[in-house]
Design a protein around this motif. Structure first.
Motif, PDB file in Angstrom:
ATOM      1  N   ALA A   2      57.053  21.208  49.598  1.00  0.00           N
ATOM      2  CA  ALA A   2      56.314  19.904  49.950  1.00  0.00           C
ATOM      3  C   ALA A   2      55.003  20.171  49.926  1.00  0.00           C
ATOM      4  CB  ALA A   2      56.873  19.508  51.516  1.00  0.00           C
ATOM      5  N   VAL A   3      54.598  21.672  49.821  1.00  0.00           N
ATOM      6  CA  VAL A   3      53.522  22.324  50.105  1.00  0.00           C
ATOM      7  C   VAL A   3      52.676  21.585  48.267  1.00  0.00           C
ATOM      8  CG1 VAL A   3      51.132  23.973  50.109  1.00  0.00           C
ATOM      9  CG2 VAL A   3      53.466  23.482  51.825  1.00  0.00           C
ATOM     10  N   VAL A  55      51.118  26.275  43.840  1.00  0.00           N
ATOM     11  CA  VAL A  55      50.167  25.651  44.086  1.00  0.00           C
ATOM     12  C   VAL A  55      49.223  24.764  42.690  1.00  0.00           C
ATOM     13  CG1 VAL A  55      50.036  25.688  46.854  1.00  0.00           C
ATOM     14  CG2 VAL A  55      48.979  26.874  45.140  1.00  0.00           C
ATOM     15  N   SER A  56      49.170  23.452  42.361  1.00  0.00           N
ATOM     16  CA  SER A  56      48.198  23.082  41.235  1.00  0.00           C
ATOM     17  C   SER A  56      47.305  22.793  41.768  1.00  0.00           C
ATOM     18  CB  SER A  56      49.191  21.842  40.468  1.00  0.00           C
ATOM     19  OG  SER A  56      50.109  22.444  40.509  1.00  0.00           O
ATOM     20  N   ASN A  57      46.213  23.421  41.220  1.00  0.00           N
ATOM     21  CA  ASN A  57      44.757  23.085  40.914  1.00  0.00           C
ATOM     22  C   ASN A  57      44.207  21.801  40.173  1.00  0.00           C
ATOM     23  OD1 ASN A  57      44.188  24.299  43.592  1.00  0.00           O
ATOM     24  ND2 ASN A  57      44.516  26.325  42.163  1.00  0.00           N
ATOM     25  N   HIS A  58      44.923  21.218  39.323  1.00  0.00           N
ATOM     26  CA  HIS A  58      44.218  21.131  38.196  1.00  0.00           C
ATOM     27  C   HIS A  58      46.022  19.803  38.147  1.00  0.00           C
ATOM     28  CE1 HIS A  58      41.834  20.505  35.352  1.00  0.00           C
ATOM     29  NE2 HIS A  58      42.843  20.188  33.994  1.00  0.00           N
ATOM     30  N   ASP A  59      45.874  18.583  37.346  1.00  0.00           N
ATOM     31  CA  ASP A  59      46.230  17.860  36.350  1.00  0.00           C
ATOM     32  C   ASP A  59      46.981  18.014  35.687  1.00  0.00           C
ATOM     33  OD1 ASP A  59      48.001  15.203  36.624  1.00  0.00           O
ATOM     34  OD2 ASP A  59      46.643  14.372  35.791  1.00  0.00           O
ATOM     35  N   ILE A  60      48.277  17.634  36.270  1.00  0.00           N
ATOM     36  CA  ILE A  60      49.875  18.516  35.557  1.00  0.00           C
ATOM     37  C   ILE A  60      49.839  17.854  33.966  1.00  0.00           C
ATOM     38  CG2 ILE A  60      51.599  17.206  36.391  1.00  0.00           C
ATOM     39  CD1 ILE A  60      51.217  21.292  36.113  1.00  0.00           C
ATOM     40  N   TRP A 110      53.505  32.445  53.120  1.00  0.00           N
ATOM     41  CA  TRP A 110      54.368  32.368  53.677  1.00  0.00           C
ATOM     42  C   TRP A 110      54.875  33.070  55.179  1.00  0.00           C
ATOM     43  CZ3 TRP A 110      55.010  29.285  49.252  1.00  0.00           C
ATOM     44  CH2 TRP A 110      56.533  30.122  49.112  1.00  0.00           C
ATOM     45  N   GLN A 111      54.675  34.027  55.202  1.00  0.00           N
ATOM     46  CA  GLN A 111      54.912  35.646  54.682  1.00  0.00           C
ATOM     47  C   GLN A 111      53.979  36.475  55.279  1.00  0.00           C
ATOM     48  OE1 GLN A 111      58.541  36.476  52.007  1.00  0.00           O
ATOM     49  NE2 GLN A 111      59.615  35.547  53.058  1.00  0.00           N
ATOM     50  N   SER A 112      53.184  36.729  54.362  1.00  0.00           N
ATOM     51  CA  SER A 112      51.743  38.009  54.063  1.00  0.00           C
ATOM     52  C   SER A 112      50.767  36.927  53.911  1.00  0.00           C
ATOM     53  CB  SER A 112      51.455  38.223  53.131  1.00  0.00           C
ATOM     54  OG  SER A 112      51.341  39.200  53.416  1.00  0.00           O
ATOM     55  N   PRO A 113      49.855  36.153  54.759  1.00  0.00           N
ATOM     56  CA  PRO A 113      49.136  35.227  55.102  1.00  0.00           C
ATOM     57  C   PRO A 113      47.199  36.308  54.164  1.00  0.00           C
ATOM     58  CG  PRO A 113      49.538  35.055  56.633  1.00  0.00           C
ATOM     59  CD  PRO A 113      50.973  35.877  56.414  1.00  0.00           C
ATOM     60  N   ALA A 159      46.087  33.883  48.455  1.00  0.00           N
ATOM     61  CA  ALA A 159      46.669  32.898  49.385  1.00  0.00           C
ATOM     62  C   ALA A 159      46.325  32.015  50.402  1.00  0.00           C
ATOM     63  CB  ALA A 159      47.433  33.517  50.717  1.00  0.00           C
ATOM     64  N   ARG A 160      44.827  31.465  49.764  1.00  0.00           N
ATOM     65  CA  ARG A 160      43.920  30.634  50.524  1.00  0.00           C
ATOM     66  C   ARG A 160      44.139  29.014  49.693  1.00  0.00           C
ATOM     67  NH1 ARG A 160      40.598  33.223  46.802  1.00  0.00           N
ATOM     68  NH2 ARG A 160      39.181  32.283  45.242  1.00  0.00           N
ATOM     69  N   TYR A 161      44.860  29.864  48.141  1.00  0.00           N
ATOM     70  CA  TYR A 161      45.306  28.137  47.786  1.00  0.00           C
ATOM     71  C   TYR A 161      45.913  27.642  48.715  1.00  0.00           C
ATOM     72  CZ  TYR A 161      42.446  29.968  43.935  1.00  0.00           C
ATOM     73  OH  TYR A 161      40.714  30.371  42.979  1.00  0.00           O
ATOM     74  N   PHE A 162      47.079  28.638  48.802  1.00  0.00           N
ATOM     75  CA  PHE A 162      48.328  27.613  49.592  1.00  0.00           C
ATOM     76  C   PHE A 162      47.827  27.186  50.511  1.00  0.00           C
ATOM     77  CE2 PHE A 162      51.497  28.346  52.869  1.00  0.00           C
ATOM     78  CZ  PHE A 162      52.111  27.041  51.974  1.00  0.00           C
ATOM     79  N   TRP A 163      46.983  28.636  51.584  1.00  0.00           N
ATOM     80  CA  TRP A 163      47.038  27.761  53.371  1.00  0.00           C
ATOM     81  C   TRP A 163      46.315  26.505  52.984  1.00  0.00           C
ATOM     82  CZ3 TRP A 163      50.011  28.691  56.274  1.00  0.00           C
ATOM     83  CH2 TRP A 163      50.902  29.805  56.270  1.00  0.00           C
TER      84      TRP A 163
END
Length: 635
Positions: A293-294, A386-391, A525-528, A533-537
């Protein structure tokens, strides 16, 4: 006039009726009428129906001549463009009508679509079953079993009326199968490969009560099909040998198309949009549902309003609750479709050598050229990204005759993987690609390779990385390389051992990643505190299921996706994840400073009552560090 007329026959249905009706009223698609045909129920069925004030509910007195007669009465009163079926003891998933209407709207060649259903009892889920994709073999499939799950169907009212397709009231059981046997002579059926209905099994259900008498009806239907297909035959005696002989002939004639009556048919997914269709495929288990979902949220946050995003999740065990959570990302977005394709039986004949963080279901992507047989190409993206750009920009890459487009694997180029592995693959480590993000040229795959070839290679015991090794092995020399910024390895890698060009490309990718890929067994999500990791969070914090992700940090074994109780909210930082609310005051101050969550802040504030100095420090620190965090997230 409405878009959908829902037909629900009832008789003494008080036990489960309210749950069934509510599942219809709670549909995300609201332009429907619910026609309930009550065959003189003697329990509280009518009073339950009368308790609803929704003007979309219309109650008819049934003819009391069986379900076929009741459904025909409903057809006579229906005003919708489409007819949907619903039983009084089942549960429709909230997105059911929205997905079926969308599908029929853009595929006028399909006259009826069904969905997968989950059988369940009072003890829980029992078995997934439902409609397959049916083309020209549909009527023949009906010789073996019903081709569609009755309470999941939606069909075109005008088309069925044009050909006089109504329920045959002479059939007190199997009335649906008899209708499908006639309808398949005039139109195509399609099975949406998603679980959009929960099919209740209980002693009083019609399917249980009519199991024995229904067999005679089924035999009659099969005789009628054979008489229509081969009018000169004699079908007065046992017809099963004739059916077996017919399929043997068909198998010999259509073996090149992969048709067989005894093997699992590969589901087919058709485009969700008629134009500007950007197909994006991923794979997720129930365990990875939240992170899927993320990932999808990050895709859509960076999407364009000018494109249509056709997102399909391949899965084996995704629960209804997790599906609903992921589907929420599409609500309010007319240019987004999120669908699920269940691939439960397709990999059973293969034995894959799994790694802990790579389940065998990921090998389902090797079926993509066949599952997506009307697509020329698709974008595949792993769930741990996680994406930071239009796929869409990646999708429009010109592949030419290449089988795939992918990025070099900086880890392999830097020294991961044994020399023996690359000898087996017959390729240099600098040519190896990571397939977590790729564009698949489905058209070329269908012309050059079969899914069986790919899956057999993925199952080789001497290959380390299953489907990734299989794609590298079969696609080498036919790979178009794109920049690592589209698949940036977030794991610490020794890129210094890679050649200078790849090392420099990776360095630039890390500075400006378009897609961040958390390769390896350790995830953010296991090791923040892991790299990048900042992109996921950042994206996780924008979602309503942020608390559920935090819950899984505290309780990794939990399989429930739910809102966390306020008293158990915890921080994402490992060193502060225990005894937050009941520890020392300085811990509470740090938690409030770092953790941007109103409920937790309020709890900490309550704990700091009577300590005004500590409260002031926490409040000031929070404002300062929030500004610092926002600065880094923007950059």
């Amino acid at each position: 006039m409405c878009k959908v007329s829902v037909l629900m026959p009832t008789y003494n249905a008080e036990k489960y009726l309210k749950e069934a009706v509510n599942s219809i009223l709670n549909q995300t698609f609201s332009d429907f009428e619910l026609i309930v045909i009550d065959d003189a129920s003697k329990d509280k069925t009518r009073s339950i129906l009368n308790s609803y004030q929704d003007p979309r509910i219309k109650i008819l007195d049934g003819p009391c001549r069986g379900i076929a007669a009741a459904l025909n009465l409903g057809l006579d009163h229906a005003k919708g463009e489409y007819i949907a079926r619903m039983d009084a003891d089942d549960i429709s998933m909230p997105q059911r009508f929205a997905k079926q209407v969308r599908f029929l709207d853009i595929h006028p060649e399909i006259g009826l679509c069904g969905t997968l259903a989950m059988m369940f009892t009072k003890d829980g889920d029992y078995q997934l079953f439902g409609t397959k994709h049916l083309e020209h073999m549909g009527l023949l499939d009906q010789l073996y079993d019903t081709v569609v799950c009755h309470p999941t169907v939606m069909f075109r009212r005008e088309l069925f009326a044009r050909y006089g397709l109504r329920y045959n009231e002479a059939y007190k059981t199997a009335e649906d199968q008899e209708l499908w046997a006639r309808a398949l002579r005039y139109t195509k059926f399609y099975g949406i490969q998603e679980m959009l209905l929960r099919y209740r099994l209980h002693p009083e259900s019609a399917s249980q009560a009519n199991a024995t008498p229904g067999q005679a009806a089924v035999q009659s239907i099969r005789r009628d099909i054979l008489s229509w297909l081969l009018p000169s035959g004699d079908y007065t005696e046992d017809i099963q040998p004739k059916i077996d002989a017919l399929f043997q002939i068909l198998e010999s004639r259509t073996s090149d198309k992969g048709f067989t009556a005894n093997k699992t048919m590969i589901p087919k997914v058709l485009p969700a949009f008629p134009h500007n269709n950007i197909p994006i495929v991923t794979c997720s288990s129930e365990q990875y549902g939240l992170y899927c979902a993320v990932m999808i949220h990050s895709l859509l946050i960076n999407s364009s309003d000018e494109e249509n995003y056709d997102i399909v999740v391949l899965t084996q065990n995704m629960s209804g609750e997790t599906k609903e959570l992921i589907e929420k990302e599409a609500i309010g977005r007319k240019n987004v479709s999120i669908r699920f394709c269940y691939v439960n039986d397709l990999l059973d004949q293969y034995t894959f050598h799994e790694k802990e963080h790579i389940p065998s279901v990921t090998c389902s992507r090797l079926l993509i050229p066949e599952i997506f047989e009307t697509y020329e190409k698709v974008v595949w993206i792993d769930v741990d990204t996680v994406s930071n750009h239009d796929i869409a920009e990646l999708y429009y890459m010109d592949l030419g005759d290449h089988l795939i487009a992918a990025a070099h694997d900086i880890g392999m180029a830097g020294g991961d993987g044994s020399e023996e592995m690359f000898k087996l693959l017959r390729m240099h480590r600098n040519d190896y690609v990571n397939t977590g993000v790729l564009v698949m040229n489905c058209k070329q795959f269908r012309a050059q390779l079969t899914s069986a070839e790919l899956l057999n290679t993925a199952a080789r015991s001497d290959f380390d990385n299953m489907d990734q090794d299989a794609l590298n092995f079969h696609c080498k020399g036919k790979i178009q390389y794109f920049d690592m910024k589209w698949n940036t390895n977030a794991t610490n890698v020794n890129s210094g051992q890679a050649n200078a060009i790849l090392a420099e490309e990776y360095r630039h990718a890390v500075a400006n990643p378009y897609v961040v890929h958390y390769i390896g067994p350790v995830k953010p999500w296991q090791s923040p505190n892991m790299p990048m990791a900042r992109y996921f969070w950042k994206y996780a914090a924008e979602t309503e299921y942020y608390d559920a992700i935090i819950q899984k940090i505290k309780n990794p074994e939990s399989t429930q996706i739910q809102k966390m109780p306020d008293a158990t909210l915890v921080t994402t930082f490992d060193s502060l994840s225990k005894n937050i609310l009941y520890g020392k005051r300085w811990k509470r101050v740090i938690v409030w400073t770092l953790y941007d969550h109103e409920t937790l802040k309020q709890k900490v504030k309550e704990k700091l009552n009577g300590h005004p100095v500590m409260y002031t420090v926490a409040k000031s620190g929070y404002k300062i560090l929030r500004g610092i965090k926002n600065f880094f997230y923007r950059h």
